[in-house]
Design an enzyme around this catalytic site. Structure first.
Site, mmCIF file in Angstrom:
data_model
loop_
_atom_site.group_PDB
_atom_site.id
_atom_site.type_symbol
_atom_site.label_atom_id
_atom_site.label_comp_id
_atom_site.label_asym_id
_atom_site.label_seq_id
_atom_site.Cartn_x
_atom_site.Cartn_y
_atom_site.Cartn_z
ATOM 1 N N THR A 62 40.170 0.934 -26.302
ATOM 2 C CA THR A 62 39.086 1.609 -25.571
ATOM 3 C C THR A 62 38.222 2.372 -26.577
ATOM 4 O O THR A 62 38.672 2.641 -27.691
ATOM 5 C CB THR A 62 39.651 2.657 -24.587
ATOM 6 O OG1 THR A 62 40.213 3.726 -25.357
ATOM 7 C CG2 THR A 62 40.720 2.085 -23.694
ATOM 8 N N CYS A 91 44.043 0.290 -33.197
ATOM 9 C CA CYS A 91 42.948 -0.174 -34.062
ATOM 10 C C CYS A 91 41.632 0.141 -33.365
ATOM 11 O O CYS A 91 40.620 -0.540 -33.600
ATOM 12 C CB CYS A 91 43.067 -1.665 -34.320
ATOM 13 S SG CYS A 91 44.438 -2.079 -35.408
ATOM 14 N N ALA A 92 41.642 1.136 -32.449
ATOM 15 C CA ALA A 92 40.407 1.450 -31.711
ATOM 16 C C ALA A 92 39.769 2.725 -32.281
ATOM 17 O O ALA A 92 38.868 2.641 -33.123
ATOM 18 C CB ALA A 92 40.710 1.609 -30.236
ATOM 19 N N ARG A 93 40.263 3.877 -31.891
ATOM 20 C CA ARG A 93 39.726 5.130 -32.412
ATOM 21 C C ARG A 93 40.836 6.170 -32.524
ATOM 22 O O ARG A 93 41.686 6.274 -31.641
ATOM 23 C CB ARG A 93 38.635 5.687 -31.483
ATOM 24 C CG ARG A 93 37.259 5.103 -31.750
ATOM 25 C CD ARG A 93 36.758 5.464 -33.145
ATOM 26 N NE ARG A 93 35.505 4.824 -33.478
ATOM 27 C CZ ARG A 93 35.386 3.628 -34.065
ATOM 28 N NH1 ARG A 93 36.441 2.917 -34.386
ATOM 29 N NH2 ARG A 93 34.191 3.141 -34.358
ATOM 30 N N ASP A 146 45.287 2.157 -37.611
ATOM 31 C CA ASP A 146 44.150 1.846 -38.482
ATOM 32 C C ASP A 146 43.104 2.966 -38.427
ATOM 33 O O ASP A 146 42.221 3.039 -39.271
ATOM 34 C CB ASP A 146 43.511 0.524 -38.005
ATOM 35 C CG ASP A 146 42.375 0.064 -38.899
ATOM 36 O OD1 ASP A 146 42.544 0.096 -40.140
ATOM 37 O OD2 ASP A 146 41.305 -0.320 -38.373
ATOM 38 N N GLU A 159 39.314 11.154 -40.606
ATOM 39 C CA GLU A 159 39.359 10.124 -41.658
ATOM 40 C C GLU A 159 38.617 10.631 -42.882
ATOM 41 O O GLU A 159 37.555 11.233 -42.724
ATOM 42 C CB GLU A 159 38.746 8.825 -41.129
ATOM 43 C CG GLU A 159 39.579 8.256 -39.982
ATOM 44 C CD GLU A 159 39.016 6.964 -39.381
ATOM 45 O OE1 GLU A 159 38.042 6.405 -39.924
ATOM 46 O OE2 GLU A 159 39.561 6.523 -38.361
ATOM 47 N N HIS A 180 41.200 2.243 -41.744
ATOM 48 C CA HIS A 180 40.090 1.804 -40.871
ATOM 49 C C HIS A 180 39.520 0.462 -41.353
ATOM 50 O O HIS A 180 38.334 0.360 -41.694
ATOM 51 C CB HIS A 180 39.003 2.877 -40.813
ATOM 52 C CG HIS A 180 38.129 2.757 -39.596
ATOM 53 N ND1 HIS A 180 37.620 3.835 -38.936
ATOM 54 C CD2 HIS A 180 37.676 1.673 -38.911
ATOM 55 C CE1 HIS A 180 36.885 3.429 -37.919
ATOM 56 N NE2 HIS A 180 36.900 2.098 -37.888
ATOM 57 N N GLY A 237 39.833 -2.475 -39.550
ATOM 58 C CA GLY A 237 39.733 -3.446 -38.455
ATOM 59 C C GLY A 237 38.555 -4.405 -38.584
ATOM 60 O O GLY A 237 38.668 -5.598 -38.293
HETATM 61 N N1 LIG Z 1 39.284 -0.417 -36.254
HETATM 62 C C1 LIG Z 1 38.096 -0.936 -36.354
HETATM 63 O O1 LIG Z 1 37.601 -1.148 -37.457
HETATM 64 C C2 LIG Z 1 37.338 -1.307 -35.143
HETATM 65 C C3 LIG Z 1 37.439 -0.546 -34.009
HETATM 66 N N2 LIG Z 1 36.721 -0.899 -32.896
HETATM 67 C C4 LIG Z 1 36.890 -0.065 -31.721
HETATM 68 O O2 LIG Z 1 37.588 -0.790 -30.720
HETATM 69 C C5 LIG Z 1 37.234 -0.309 -29.442
HETATM 70 C C6 LIG Z 1 37.005 -1.460 -28.483
HETATM 71 O O3 LIG Z 1 35.931 -2.276 -28.939
HETATM 72 P P1 LIG Z 1 35.366 -3.481 -28.048
HETATM 73 O O4 LIG Z 1 36.484 -4.227 -27.409
HETATM 74 O O5 LIG Z 1 34.404 -4.195 -28.879
HETATM 75 O O6 LIG Z 1 34.603 -2.643 -26.934
HETATM 76 P P2 LIG Z 1 34.306 -3.062 -25.428
HETATM 77 O O7 LIG Z 1 33.251 -2.157 -24.949
HETATM 78 O O8 LIG Z 1 34.123 -4.522 -25.290
HETATM 79 O O9 LIG Z 1 35.664 -2.672 -24.664
HETATM 80 C C7 LIG Z 1 36.068 -1.377 -24.393
HETATM 81 C C8 LIG Z 1 36.811 -1.401 -23.066
HETATM 82 O O10 LIG Z 1 37.445 -0.141 -22.869
HETATM 83 C C9 LIG Z 1 37.444 0.087 -21.480
HETATM 84 N N3 LIG Z 1 37.706 1.490 -21.176
HETATM 85 C C10 LIG Z 1 36.847 2.531 -21.275
HETATM 86 N N4 LIG Z 1 37.481 3.666 -20.864
HETATM 87 C C11 LIG Z 1 38.737 3.310 -20.531
HETATM 88 C C12 LIG Z 1 39.855 4.014 -20.054
HETATM 89 N N5 LIG Z 1 39.797 5.334 -19.832
HETATM 90 N N6 LIG Z 1 40.991 3.339 -19.823
HETATM 91 C C13 LIG Z 1 41.066 2.009 -20.031
HETATM 92 N N7 LIG Z 1 40.031 1.271 -20.475
HETATM 93 C C14 LIG Z 1 38.877 1.915 -20.726
HETATM 94 C C15 LIG Z 1 36.081 -0.364 -21.048
HETATM 95 O O11 LIG Z 1 36.036 -0.605 -19.660
HETATM 96 C C16 LIG Z 1 35.906 -1.640 -21.871
HETATM 97 O O12 LIG Z 1 36.326 -2.767 -21.144
HETATM 98 C C17 LIG Z 1 36.009 0.597 -29.681
HETATM 99 O O13 LIG Z 1 36.425 1.945 -29.706
HETATM 100 C C18 LIG Z 1 35.549 0.237 -31.042
HETATM 101 O O14 LIG Z 1 34.870 1.266 -31.668
HETATM 102 C C19 LIG Z 1 35.917 -1.989 -32.865
HETATM 103 C C20 LIG Z 1 35.779 -2.771 -33.960
HETATM 104 C C21 LIG Z 1 36.462 -2.470 -35.202
HETATM 105 O O1 LIG Z 2 32.884 -1.235 -35.271
HETATM 106 C C1 LIG Z 2 33.659 -0.284 -35.130
HETATM 107 O O2 LIG Z 2 33.743 0.392 -34.096
HETATM 108 C C2 LIG Z 2 34.535 0.092 -36.240
HETATM 109 O O3 LIG Z 2 35.352 0.969 -36.056
HETATM 110 C C3 LIG Z 2 34.347 -0.500 -37.568
HETATM 111 O O4 LIG Z 2 34.095 0.548 -38.457
HETATM 112 P P1 LIG Z 2 33.492 0.276 -39.920
HETATM 113 O O5 LIG Z 2 32.175 -0.407 -39.736
HETATM 114 O O6 LIG Z 2 34.474 -0.638 -40.607
HETATM 115 O O7 LIG Z 2 33.369 1.593 -40.572
#
Ligand SMILES: NC(=O)C1=CN([C@@H]2O[C@H](COP(=O)(O)OP(=O)(O)OC[C@H]3O[C@@H](n4cnc5c(N)ncnc54)[C@H](O)[C@@H]3O)[C@@H](O)[C@H]2O)C=CC1
Ligand SMILES: O=C(O)C(=O)COP(=O)(O)O
Length: 545
Positions: free
Chosen positions: A203, A230-232, A256, A261, A279, A281
């Site tokens: 999320t 791996c989200a936040r 992650d 950070e 971080h 991901g």
């Molecule tokens: N570690 C990293 O490098 C990366 C981290 N992320 C993080 O991953 C997360 C998800 O990314 P995506 O799938 O692309 O986003 P997305 O917007 O497609 O999915 C997020 C989902 O979370 C749901 N959600 C919101 N509040 C909620 C709650 N209280 N309980 C349950 N579900 C809830 C939403 O309904 C939505 O379906 C984001 O926080 C993004 O920043 C994304 C890419 C890379």
């Molecule tokens: O796209 C996201 O939400 C990420 O967390 C990826 O972060 P970054 O671009 O690798 O610093």
């Protein structure tokens, strides 16, 4: 020429369209301290960041030319979106471009944790051949709880199924049907806690998700559960997680992302049951090219052609809806511009009513165009579709939007009324199929006028000869009349005349008009350019030419 500042590590290949564009200068400053960034941000029209650069409200106070903040990734929690909105700065991201990278990293973390690969690697390269300490667990036939079934959560669930896992998913938007299609079960957070051997979070970090996995939630989980985040950072309470691991209730965690950070907490870094990546991901060659490419192309589109696709602080519309709504968007802004000129004051209250076909449409952007039209009369260029609602709130003006099932005699009809004290003015308008936009009501008068740049509104007695007198006076001043419409509520009472003119009328002509006997009021009404941020504005202008 537009100047783009790139902070954080962004792919060169992905930025190619900006580097190659003759109207763009790209400058890379990957190691700026906040103070240094503050000193130079005022020179740029666009800023590209990843998660490292903190785009704070304070920084934005110095960003006088900034039109776009681009997040080359998904999460925008490092950007003060509210402050950007207040300044009319568009915030865009690249949703979906790093989905696969984050998905694969999640699975890599889950497998690494299950088989203790980082721990085994560390010991082995240090010279110890230890085949006893690293007996892992299998994913096969285990239950995976996925919290957040958006893009990444869904892809994780699909892949985890191929490992033979049972999947439970929780997301406010997950339906039984979609869960069934994915071969998984829609579950509550509590069911996920009770039944999962692995729980993965996907999320965004919001007020709702902050500390979602806390002491209380952990106490409901199955003994031996393993977490992946791996989200936040902050969705899992780090202190609570460490306590649950130390107590032997949680078997492990793969993290992650962190509350702060770079992570420095030794309780996390030195815990043998926690594996950590910095971080990473989204850090694949493919994802980095894609996120940079998507935001670069969108920056060019926004600054060169004013069309927006992935704005975080603007209502989204499908291409099809955009096309359908275009004539209304322009008309909406013109209604705003007209109604405020009629009231003569800044309003304290705005009422918007939609009728007919329009009630089926997403009218949020349309509402913004009207408000933008109203506010720009007093606040001029500082208002755009991004900050219109924000500025309205700041000015303490209330607004109310209603969709009505009746049709008011038109297939579609919108009415905008604004009030200051006891005075209210009203404009009604429609888009006629094949004929385009029409203003059809001004206050209580019915008219039929195509909105044009220069308009003249005359209030006069409904007596013979008025049209001739006004026409001949305008002729004396060499002002050509395009169209003219009269409206009245009762024979012999007060009537109005609305004229479209080929040029702006001067104060001198207005004075001369008011000397005509029987003419109560003459008012020049001007319609200026449309907002530069309309989706598909260029097509819209072509249509209106
Ligand atoms: N570690 C990293 O490098 C990366 C981290 N992320 C993080 O991953 C997360 C998800 O990314 P995506 O799938 O692309 O986003 P997305 O917007 O497609 O999915 C997020 C989902 O979370 C749901 N959600 C919101 N509040 C909620 C709650 N209280 N309980 C349950 N579900 C809830 C939403 O309904 C939505 O379906 C984001 O926080 C993004 O920043 C994304 C890419 C890379
Ligand atoms: O796209 C996201 O939400 C990420 O967390 C990826 O972060 P970054 O671009 O690798 O610093």
């Amino acid at each position: 020429m537009f100047k783009v500042l790139v902070t954080d590590g962004i792919s060169d290949t992905g930025l190619k369209s900006l580097f190659d564009h003759p109207n763009f200068i790209v400058e890379r400053q990957p190691t700026l301290k906040p103070e240094e960034l503050k000193n130079i941000i005022g020179d740029y029209e666009a800023l590209i960041v990843r998660s490292q650069t903190k785009v704070t409200g304070e920084l934005l106070q110095y960003a006088d030319r900034l039109k776009v903040i681009a997040r080359a990734g998904v999460g925008v929690d490092n950007i003060d979106v509210n402050a950007a909105t207040g300044k009319g700065i568009i915030v865009i991201n690249a949703p979906g471009a790093n989905t696969i990278a984050a998905t694969e990293h999640t699975l890599a973390m889950m497998l690494s944790m299950a088989r203790m690969i980082p721990q085994a690697h560390k010991k082995t390269v240090a010279g110890e051949w230890d085949r006893n300490s690293f007996k892992g667990v299998e994913l096969y036939k285990k239950t995976l709880g996925v919290i957040g079934m958006g893009k990444i959560g869904t892809e994780v669930a699909k892949r985890a199924k191929s490992f033979g896992m049972n999947i439970l998913g929780y997301d406010p938007y997950l339906t039984e049907e979609r869960a069934e299609k994915l071969g998984m079960k829609k579950a509550s957070l509590d069911l996920i806690a009770r039944e999962s051997d692995f729980i993965t979070i996907h999320t965004p970090l919001t007020n709702d998700t902050k500390g979602l996995v806390n002491d209380d939630y952990l106490s409901k989980t199955k003994k031996g559960v393993r977490f992946v985040n791996c989200a936040r950072g902050g969705i899992i309470d780090e202190k609570a997680l460490v306590r649950a691991i130390q107590a032997g209730h949680v078997a492990g965690a793969a993290l992650d992302v962190f509350e702060k950070e770079p992570v420095a907490d030794p309780e996390l870094l030195q815990n043998p049951n926690i594996i950590i990546t910095p971080h990473l991901g989204a850090s694949t060659v493919e994802a980095q090219e894609k996120v940079a490419q998507e935001v670069s192309e969108e920056i060019i589109e926004i600054l060169e052609t004013q069309s927006i696709r992935n704005a975080v602080n603007m209502p989204q519309m499908s291409g099809e809806t955009q096309q359908k709504m275009q004539p209304y968007l322009l008309l909406g802004e013109q209604m705003g511009q007209l109604v405020v000129q009629l009231l003569k004051h800044a309003p304290s209250k705005i009422e918007i009513n939609y009728y007919g076909d329009l009630i089926e449409e997403d009218t949020e952007l349309l509402t913004r165009t009207m408000i933008k039209g109203i506010l720009s009369h007093h606040l001029s260029d500082s208002v755009n579709l991004i900050n219109a609602l924000h500025l309205l709130k700041e000015q303490g003006v209330s607004y109310n939007v209603q969709k009505n099932a009746t049709n008011k005699g038109f297939a579609n009809y919108m009415e905008l009324s604004i009030t200051k004290g006891l005075e209210t003015t009203k404009i009604g308008a429609t888009v006629l199929n094949g004929y385009g936009a029409r203003i059809v009501k001004i206050n209580e008068y019915r008219i039929d006028v195509r909105p044009e740049s220069h308009l003249l509104l005359v209030k006069h007695q409904d007596v013979p000869g008025m049209i001739g007198k006004v026409g001949s006076l305008l002729g004396d001043y060499h002002i050509n009349i395009g169209t003219m419409q009269v409206g009245r509520t009762a024979v012999g009472g007060e009537a109005i005349m609305m004229l479209t003119l080929d040029k702006q009328i001067t104060a001198e002509v207005i004075r001369a008009l008011t000397l005509i006997s029987g003419l109560n009021e003459a008012k020049s009404l001007e319609l200026s350019n449309v907002d530069p941020f309309y989706p598909g504005r260029l097509e819209l202008e072509k249509v209106n030419k």
